[in-house]
Each structure stands twice: as C-alpha cells, then as structure tokens.
Scaffold this active site. Structure first.
Site, short mmCIF file in Angstrom:
data_model
loop_
_atom_site.label_atom_id
_atom_site.label_comp_id
_atom_site.label_asym_id
_atom_site.label_seq_id
_atom_site.Cartn_x
_atom_site.Cartn_y
_atom_site.Cartn_z
CD GLN A 167 47.79 40.49 41.30
OE1 GLN A 167 47.43 39.36 41.59
NE2 GLN A 167 48.29 40.80 40.13
CB THR A 168 43.08 46.95 44.04
OG1 THR A 168 43.70 47.52 42.88
CG2 THR A 168 43.87 47.35 45.27
CB CYS A 169 42.34 44.52 39.13
SG CYS A 169 42.88 46.15 38.60
CG PHE A 170 42.71 40.12 39.76
CD1 PHE A 170 41.91 39.69 38.72
CD2 PHE A 170 43.91 40.74 39.48
CE1 PHE A 170 42.32 39.87 37.40
CE2 PHE A 170 44.33 40.93 38.16
CZ PHE A 170 43.52 40.49 37.12
#
Length: 329
Positions: free
Chosen positions: A283-286
């Site tokens: 999960q690139t956002c996190f």
C-alpha cells in the site's frame, strides 16, 4: 500544473529502463513565465542544499545535472537518449543500420526510407521541430543519414537549454555555481537530491511491524533479500511499496514513520500452509508491505521479485483512470 516540467518520453510511454524522470520544459520559444519559474526553482533548490535538505527532483543527468557540471561523460548521445527517450534511440539505430545497408541494396529500398524520413522530429511532449531550416522538406538518405542521427540526438540533448540557463541563473543566486565543474553529474545530483541508492540499514532502523514478529524467519529473509538485490531492483522495491524512487538520508526524514511490515489480511495469504501461493501486497500511501510467511528464503525472493518487477506504478493507475472507456470497464 506549473509550466516547468514534463515527464520524459520513457516515463509517459512506460518504456525503457529509466521511467521515473521529468525534464525541463523543452523548446526555444519558452515563455517568460516558465523562465521565471525555473529561475525561482533554482533559488529554492539552492536554499534547500545550503540547509542540508534534499528535494525529490528526479531530473535527467543528460539534460540537467550533466550540463550544469560540464560533465562530458553524461552527455554521450546514446547514454543520454536511453535516459530520456529509448524509442528515439532505437529509431536512430534502425535508421542508421538500414540506410547504411541500403547503399549496397536495391535503389527502391533507399527511396522507401526517403519517402518517410525528413530532417524533422519531436521534442519531449510531442512538439514538432525542424532539425535544420526547411528540414520538413529535406529527405533522409544514405548520404546524409549520419547528419540526421547526429542532429536528432543533439536536438534532444539541447531541447531544454533556455530553461536550463534559467535554472543555472537561479542556483547561482544562492550557491557558488562556479564550483559545479568540480563535480560529476551524479555527484551534483546527490548534492541537491540525495543518494539514489537504497540504505537498507536505515530502512531497518525505521521499520515498524504490525502483527508480525520482527525476529520471524520470513522477516529476516526479507531483509537479507533486500540487501542482496541489485540497486535497480531496490529502487523497484521502493516504487512498489512507496511509489518513490529515493528514501530520505536520515531517520528524521521519514517523519511519521518508516516502512511498515504487516501480516497479510486475506485468509489464504495468512495461512502458513498456503503462503507460498501468494504474492506480497503493498500500500504505497502507507509505505507498507503485507508479507506472507514463506517457507524459504528463495521462495520469498522469487515472489518479491515477481511482484516488484511486474506491478504497475502509480502513474499507470492515473493513465488507466484517465483512459477513454475506463469508467465503463
């Protein structure tokens, strides 16, 4: 948004080996607004460097850092075009090989190429330009193919020259630009942007664990595999997990936290008996990766490499969402 940067053709076309870079706005007729913004851009970059801050500037060695450093090695045409536009590099190689061979072949082979190729081309972003005055009407043939190849490469290397001068002017207001020649292109880039190589020890120090024992075998294997990766694959790992090509050079640069290693949420991936059938999920956002408990280090290596080398990046998601008919899929 700002008339300052464009994605390189490698980035926008998702081709070639280097797909992460942007380049300065090309063309001789760049407006005053763009030149002023590039001057300001140089001042901001210079101020950041003076305070030990690194900017996420993924700009080409060939058209930005190389000319600023006057580094001849970074300006070698084939190497430079591979960084900017691998398709144009491939075209030039095919043209040279075909037309050189045609000098000993039937005349109609040469005529066929002459009917299609002219002394014109396209800059980054698709802007059409003549390589010489009236080049759109000048055919390319065996007698002038070398000039065509050289002018095409030179035109691409110099496509952002007005903006580069504005950038240099802005930098020179804040830092001693006369000393740039003491650095190679890569050293100058690192001075402003930090190292492009992944510091795995730093990632370990800032790592967080969610539902995973940091001493578990598959976690230890994960760090070993990451350390053993080639630099290009380490960068692919960053893009897979964080949609970035570089990490901060210090722990404080991560802000809220570093990479998060999590237990998979899906029932199959979290089952040790089935873990080898699943790929890791990011999960690139996190900046997180859900890592199944693989049965061996080699199985973990196989699955991780498969994931990072075959997963589309964030830009691909944007292109798909913007594509015609996507909403009807």
């Amino acid at each position: 948004i700002l008339p300052l940067l464009l994605p390189t053709n490698n980035r926008s076309g998702v081709v070639g080996g280097d797909r992460s870079k942007f380049t300065l706005l090309p063309g001789k007729a760049v407006g005053e607004e763009s030149l002023g913004l590039c001057d300001l851009f140089g001042r901001v970059a210079g101020m950041a460097a003076r305070h030990g801050l690194f900017l996420a500037l993924d700009l080409p060695l060939a058209t930005v850092w190389g000319p600023l450093a006057n580094d001849a090695a970074s300006l070698e045409a084939a190497r430079a075009l591979a960084e900017l536009d691998s398709q144009t590099l491939g075209l030039l190689r095919r043209v040279a090989n075909t037309l050189n061979a045609a000098t000993e072949g039937p005349a109609n082979e040469v005529a066929g190429w002459e009917a299609e190729l002219r002394f014109s081309g396209h800059l980054t972003g698709g802007l059409a330009v003549d390589l010489v005055p009236g080049g759109g009407a000048l055919s390319v043939g065996p007698s002038n193919v070398r000039a065509f190849v050289a002018l095409t490469a030179l035109g691409r290397l110099r496509e952002s020259l007005p903006m580069l001068r504005a950038l240099h002017r802005g930098l020179a207001q804040v830092v001693p630009a006369s000393l740039f020649a003491l650095f190679t292109a890569q050293q100058l880039e690192e001075l402003f942007c930090g190292s492009q190589f992944v510091d795995v020890d730093l990632l370990k120090r800032v790592a967080e664990y969610d539902g995973v024992d940091p001493k578990a075998p598959h976690v230890s294997w994960f760090w070993e595999v990451l350390e053993e990766m080639a630099p290009e694959d380490q960068t692919l790992f960053l893009k897979f997990t964080w949609a970035r090509a570089r990490i901060p050079r210090t722990a404080s640069g991560f802000g809220a936290g570093g990479i998060k290693i999590q237990s998979p949420q899906s029932q199959g991936a979290s089952d040790p008996a089935q873990a080898d059938e699943w790929l890791p999920r990011a999960q690139t956002c996190f900046f997180s990766i859900a890592l199944p408990a693989y049965s061996s280090k080699e199985k973990l290596r196989q699955k991780l490499m498969l994931a990072i080398r075959n997963s589309p990046n964030m830009d691909a998601d944007v292109r798909l969402h913007s594509a015609e008919g996507w909403a009807d899929a």
